[in-house]
Write a protein that holds these residues in place. Structure first.
Motif, PDB file in Angstrom:
ATOM      1  N   SER A  13     -40.161  16.013  13.715  1.00 36.63           N
ATOM      2  CA  SER A  13     -40.693  15.056  14.673  1.00 36.63           C
ATOM      3  C   SER A  13     -39.682  13.941  14.935  1.00 36.63           C
ATOM      4  O   SER A  13     -39.675  13.361  16.005  1.00 36.63           O
ATOM      5  CB  SER A  13     -42.013  14.477  14.184  1.00 36.63           C
ATOM      6  OG  SER A  13     -41.807  13.759  12.979  1.00 36.63           O
ATOM      7  N   PHE A  14     -38.811  13.667  13.939  1.00 41.21           N
ATOM      8  CA  PHE A  14     -37.773  12.658  14.150  1.00 41.21           C
ATOM      9  C   PHE A  14     -36.784  13.128  15.217  1.00 41.21           C
ATOM     10  O   PHE A  14     -36.359  12.345  16.067  1.00 41.21           O
ATOM     11  CB  PHE A  14     -37.040  12.368  12.834  1.00 41.21           C
ATOM     12  CG  PHE A  14     -35.919  11.385  13.007  1.00 41.21           C
ATOM     13  CD1 PHE A  14     -36.207  10.041  13.227  1.00 41.21           C
ATOM     14  CD2 PHE A  14     -34.609  11.793  12.997  1.00 41.21           C
ATOM     15  CE1 PHE A  14     -35.185   9.133  13.406  1.00 41.21           C
ATOM     16  CE2 PHE A  14     -33.584  10.886  13.174  1.00 41.21           C
ATOM     17  CZ  PHE A  14     -33.867   9.550  13.375  1.00 41.21           C
ATOM     18  N   LYS A  15     -36.455  14.406  15.231  1.00 42.12           N
ATOM     19  CA  LYS A  15     -35.554  14.952  16.239  1.00 42.12           C
ATOM     20  C   LYS A  15     -36.193  14.855  17.640  1.00 42.12           C
ATOM     21  O   LYS A  15     -35.528  14.532  18.612  1.00 42.12           O
ATOM     22  CB  LYS A  15     -35.201  16.408  15.927  1.00 42.12           C
ATOM     23  CG  LYS A  15     -34.284  16.580  14.755  1.00 42.12           C
ATOM     24  CD  LYS A  15     -33.964  18.045  14.545  1.00 42.12           C
ATOM     25  CE  LYS A  15     -33.090  18.235  13.327  1.00 42.12           C
ATOM     26  NZ  LYS A  15     -32.810  19.648  13.094  1.00 42.12           N
ATOM     27  N   LEU A  16     -37.475  15.138  17.697  1.00 41.99           N
ATOM     28  CA  LEU A  16     -38.183  15.050  18.969  1.00 41.99           C
ATOM     29  C   LEU A  16     -38.206  13.610  19.468  1.00 41.99           C
ATOM     30  O   LEU A  16     -38.010  13.361  20.659  1.00 41.99           O
ATOM     31  CB  LEU A  16     -39.611  15.580  18.813  1.00 41.99           C
ATOM     32  CG  LEU A  16     -40.465  15.592  20.064  1.00 41.99           C
ATOM     33  CD1 LEU A  16     -39.844  16.482  21.136  1.00 41.99           C
ATOM     34  CD2 LEU A  16     -41.867  16.043  19.756  1.00 41.99           C
ATOM     35  N   LEU A  17     -38.424  12.668  18.594  1.00 35.87           N
ATOM     36  CA  LEU A  17     -38.433  11.259  18.981  1.00 35.87           C
ATOM     37  C   LEU A  17     -37.051  10.790  19.422  1.00 35.87           C
ATOM     38  O   LEU A  17     -36.932   9.909  20.269  1.00 35.87           O
ATOM     39  CB  LEU A  17     -38.930  10.389  17.819  1.00 35.87           C
ATOM     40  CG  LEU A  17     -40.423  10.500  17.506  1.00 35.87           C
ATOM     41  CD1 LEU A  17     -40.749   9.698  16.261  1.00 35.87           C
ATOM     42  CD2 LEU A  17     -41.257  10.034  18.671  1.00 35.87           C
ATOM     43  N   ALA A  18     -36.012  11.372  18.846  1.00 35.28           N
ATOM     44  CA  ALA A  18     -34.657  10.983  19.215  1.00 35.28           C
ATOM     45  C   ALA A  18     -34.249  11.602  20.556  1.00 35.28           C
ATOM     46  O   ALA A  18     -33.493  11.006  21.320  1.00 35.28           O
ATOM     47  CB  ALA A  18     -33.681  11.395  18.119  1.00 35.28           C
ATOM     48  N   ALA A  49     -36.414  12.577  23.092  1.00 34.10           N
ATOM     49  CA  ALA A  49     -37.279  12.185  24.195  1.00 34.10           C
ATOM     50  C   ALA A  49     -36.672  11.076  25.057  1.00 34.10           C
ATOM     51  O   ALA A  49     -36.669  11.193  26.290  1.00 34.10           O
ATOM     52  CB  ALA A  49     -38.651  11.781  23.678  1.00 34.10           C
ATOM     53  N   PRO A  50     -36.135   9.985  24.486  1.00 35.81           N
ATOM     54  CA  PRO A  50     -35.538   8.961  25.353  1.00 35.81           C
ATOM     55  C   PRO A  50     -34.312   9.476  26.106  1.00 35.81           C
ATOM     56  O   PRO A  50     -34.091   9.104  27.262  1.00 35.81           O
ATOM     57  CB  PRO A  50     -35.147   7.839  24.395  1.00 35.81           C
ATOM     58  CG  PRO A  50     -35.942   8.057  23.175  1.00 35.81           C
ATOM     59  CD  PRO A  50     -36.204   9.519  23.102  1.00 35.81           C
TER      60      PRO A  50
END
Length: 91
Positions: A2-7, A9-10
């Motif tokens: 989920s950290f990769k997804l959050l990184a 997304a922006p």
């Protein structure tokens, strides 16, 4: 994960912002943009005060003219079209 997804997304949002082509550099669409659609809609609107000529069918007609035309077509007695000139003046 989920950290990769959050990184990502922006970054994806930033890249998609570059796809906005309508108002880039303050360019506005053509002033006539959409006129064809407006014209087509206006043509299809019913005229509230129609003007009919003597040859046109009128509201409430029973279809006598159409029935006579179909009868002439079926009996091979179609009226010959009137000759019309497409030019005027000396040739």
């Amino acid at each position: 994960m989920s950290f990769k997804l959050l990184a990502v997304a922006p970054l994806a949002a930033l890249l998609l912002a570059g796809c906005d082509t309508i108002n880039q550099n303050n360019i506005s669409p053509d002033p006539g943009f959409g006129e064809t659609t407006k014209y087509n809609a206006a043509v299809q609107v019913i005229d509230p005060d129609p003007v009919y000529s003597a040859q046109d069918s009128h509201p409430g007609d029973r279809g006598d003219k159409g029935a006579a035309a179909v009868k002439r077509y079926r009996t091979d007695a179609v009226k010959a079209p009137e000759k019309q000139a497409t030019t005027s003046g000396p040739g």
